[in-house]
Design a protein around this motif. Structure first.
Motif, PDB file in Angstrom:
ATOM      1  N   ALA A  13       0.834  -1.202   0.000  1.00 34.93           N
ATOM      2  CA  ALA A  13       0.000   0.000   0.000  1.00 34.93           C
ATOM      3  C   ALA A  13       0.873   1.258   0.000  1.00 34.93           C
ATOM      4  CB  ALA A  13      -0.933  -0.007   1.207  1.00 34.93           C
ATOM      5  N   PHE A  14       1.911   1.273   0.839  1.00 31.52           N
ATOM      6  CA  PHE A  14       2.820   2.421   0.864  1.00 31.52           C
ATOM      7  C   PHE A  14       3.466   2.613  -0.499  1.00 31.52           C
ATOM      8  CE2 PHE A  14       2.781   2.530   5.521  1.00 31.52           C
ATOM      9  CZ  PHE A  14       2.951   3.886   5.752  1.00 31.52           C
ATOM     10  N   GLY A  15       3.926   1.502  -1.090  1.00 31.01           N
ATOM     11  CA  GLY A  15       4.571   1.605  -2.391  1.00 31.01           C
ATOM     12  C   GLY A  15       3.634   2.116  -3.466  1.00 31.01           C
ATOM     13  N   ALA A  16       2.378   1.631  -3.454  1.00 25.54           N
ATOM     14  CA  ALA A  16       1.414   2.059  -4.470  1.00 25.54           C
ATOM     15  C   ALA A  16       1.079   3.537  -4.320  1.00 25.54           C
ATOM     16  CB  ALA A  16       0.143   1.208  -4.365  1.00 25.54           C
ATOM     17  N   VAL A  17       0.840   3.976  -3.079  1.00 26.52           N
ATOM     18  CA  VAL A  17       0.514   5.395  -2.849  1.00 26.52           C
ATOM     19  C   VAL A  17       1.706   6.273  -3.204  1.00 26.52           C
ATOM     20  CG1 VAL A  17      -0.082   7.090  -1.087  1.00 26.52           C
ATOM     21  CG2 VAL A  17      -1.218   4.872  -1.096  1.00 26.52           C
ATOM     22  N   ALA A  18       2.907   5.813  -2.841  1.00 29.76           N
ATOM     23  CA  ALA A  18       4.109   6.594  -3.143  1.00 29.76           C
ATOM     24  C   ALA A  18       4.282   6.743  -4.648  1.00 29.76           C
ATOM     25  CB  ALA A  18       5.336   5.930  -2.530  1.00 29.76           C
ATOM     26  N   LEU A  19       4.123   5.664  -5.375  1.00 24.00           N
ATOM     27  CA  LEU A  19       4.279   5.708  -6.834  1.00 24.00           C
ATOM     28  C   LEU A  19       3.233   6.618  -7.464  1.00 24.00           C
ATOM     29  CD1 LEU A  19       5.682   4.696  -9.375  1.00 24.00           C
ATOM     30  CD2 LEU A  19       4.119   2.730  -9.369  1.00 24.00           C
ATOM     31  N   LEU A  20       1.981   6.513  -7.004  1.00 29.39           N
ATOM     32  CA  LEU A  20       0.912   7.356  -7.541  1.00 29.39           C
ATOM     33  C   LEU A  20       1.210   8.831  -7.290  1.00 29.39           C
ATOM     34  CD1 LEU A  20      -1.887   7.606  -8.835  1.00 29.39           C
ATOM     35  CD2 LEU A  20      -2.879   7.354  -6.544  1.00 29.39           C
TER      36      LEU A  20
END
Length: 518
Positions: A13-20
């Motif tokens: 989740a952190f990675g997805a939000v960070a990438l977005l």
């Protein structure tokens, strides 16, 4: 396929939000430049940036020179240049001596003396002459815009150059820069939440001159920095351009929003990166290694609470160390470091950190047992690789968004040797915080908060430069940021010194690259 546990889900989740956030931020930054032509040049040692709308007719356009304030830069003023360009003008931004990409030094370390005024006048002369020489610019329709120190500089310049069309002074520091009998056109802009002296200066300066020649604009809900991005400020600048050119409604937050999202994404991206580089340790016990002479604990043994005797000893020591650090920094020749304000902040952090390190033995007697956390980066070679990767990421996370959307954050001139020096001072402070608090997250964050409060109090009482008050909010945000990352590293079992090293980068880079060379 086995179902991933809660921890992997959180990391994903952190990675997805960070990438977005990074992608959206990059798109907004690209969109902020859409339809604009930007040209950079260095003339007589002054870095200049020209911004104009792409294409258009061959008619002459009005020109606007935009000057930043103390500790600002051309990049900080870029949203104003975007607004000018989208309303038919040609904007030229400059970096005054000691600021941004200008490696020269500003005399006086921020004092408004004759030497500093002469340097500012020279830099403005260069910018105005270059703007008038640019193709498609009407030399008879030139407007000056300045903020804070730059507001004083452009008004003094305009008084001696009646051929200028109009002047916009944002957060003018001193009404004495505007003679009461001066007949030139002047727009004064001030934030509704600024310090009383700035509001008073704007009120006094607005009273002089012929009827209708001066206008006072108040941007509600803004202080000394946010006033630059208020729609009312941008509307006042557009209204000052001769011919009242048409264009879209000002959108000053566009570039800031992109940089803010980029900053958020890179900040959140640190969590999955730490998870990849550091394996979670088998024991949650945390803390720096025991002092020399201490008994070696067994793995997994309980740790004695720091500050044996009474629980609040670490707090008393921190307050005493910060207060003494501020008192000792006041008489020291911190201005010998050619970094205005930043030299004093760095010495304060060095002294406070040194006192915290020295106090560690008093907080934890040699007989105290301290459990050493198993390192997730065991082995010197692996520890060095992990540290290099995280430090490099920290530089990227703080420097890239800052430089693209806020202010200049690239080292030039003396900043190259000042950067490691300031980094050392920040590292000593954070190592002292780590040792005194035994790496406990809440206490560690509190040490940084105490440092911020004491530094602000020193500025109020005259022990530190008064300009410190204007950078305290940024410093507090950086302290909170590094404390959050330190908590991430501790949970991943990082070596006890690694949070301080990574955090020192976050603190030192903005101090060394954005505060003026003097």
């Amino acid at each position: 396929m086995p179902d991933p546990g809660p921890a992997p889900r959180r990391l994903l989740a952190f990675g997805a939000v960070a990438l977005l956030a990074v992608v959206l931020g990059a798109l907004l930054l690209v969109r902020a430049d859409a339809g604009l032509d930007t040209r950079r040049a260095t003339v007589a040692g002054v870095p200049l940036t020209e911004v104009r709308a792409a294409g258009g007719d061959d008619g002459l356009r009005p020109g606007v020179v935009i000057a930043h304030g103390f500790a600002g830069s051309a990049r900080l003023m870029r949203p104003l240049a975007d607004t000018v360009a989208r309303h038919g003008g040609v904007a030229v931004l400059l970096d005054f001596a000691g600021h941004g990409a200008n490696p020269s030094r500003l005399p006086g370390a921020g004092r408004d003396d004759a030497r500093a005024r002469a340097v500012l006048r020279h830099d403005l002369d260069v910018a105005v002459a270059w703007l008038r020489s640019r193709p498609g610019v009407d030399p008879d329709r030139v407007v000056l815009v300045g903020h804070s120190m730059g507001a004083g500089a452009v008004t003094r310049y305009a008084v001696d150059h009646p051929e200028l069309a109009r002047t916009v002074a944002i957060s003018l520091p001193d009404a004495g820069d505007v003679p009461a009998q001066w007949s030139g056109g002047l727009t004064l802009v001030v934030g509704g939440l600024e310090f009383p002296d700035f509001r008073r200066a704007a009120d006094e300066a607005a009273r002089g001159g012929p009827p209708g020649s001066r206008q006072l604009v108040v941007a509600p809900g803004t202080e000394h920095i946010s006033v630059l991005f208020a729609p009312r400020t941008h509307a006042a600048v557009v209204a000052a351009i001769p011919g009242r050119p048409s264009g879209p409604s000002p959108a000053p937050p566009a570039r800031l929003a992109g940089a803010g999202l980029l900053l958020l994404g890179l900040g959140l991206g640190f969590v999955p990166l730490a998870a990849v580089l550091l394996r979670r340790p088998p024991s949650p016990v945390a803390g720096p290694p025991a002092p020399a002479g201490a008994a070696h604990p067994r793995p997994g043994s309980a740790r004695a609470a720091p500050g044996t005797g009474w629980p609040g000893r670490w707090l008393v020591v921190t307050v005493a160390a910060a207060g003494l650090g501020a008192a000792l920094a006041a008489p020291l020749p911190t201005t010998r470091l050619p970094l205005a304000v930043g030299g004093h902040v760095a010495v304060f952090l060095l002294l406070t950190g040194g006192l915290l390190v020295a106090a560690r033995r008093w907080l934890r007697p040699p007989a105290t047992r301290v459990a050493v956390r198993p390192s997730a980066a065991a082995g010197p070679a692996r520890a060095v690789r992990v540290a290099a990767a995280l430090v490099g990421y920290a530089v990227l996370a703080v420097a890239l968004p800052l430089h693209l959307g806020f202010t200049s954050a690239t080292p030039v001139g003396s900043r190259w040797w000042l950067l490691p020096l300031v980094l050392l001072c920040c590292l000593v402070f954070l190592l002292g915080a780590e040792l005194v608090t035994d790496g406990r997250g809440g206490r560690y964050a509190a040490v940084g908060g105490i440092g911020v409060v004491v530094l602000a109090a020193a500025a109020v009482t005259g022990l530190a430069p008064g300009f410190v008050l204007l950078v305290v909010p940024l410093f507090a945000a950086l302290v909170a940021w590094q404390a959050a990352w330190a908590g991430v590293l501790r949970r991943r079992g990082a070596p006890w010194w690694l949070p301080a090293l990574v955090g020192a980068v976050l603190l030192a880079w903005p101090i060394a690259t954005t505060l003026p060379l003097a």
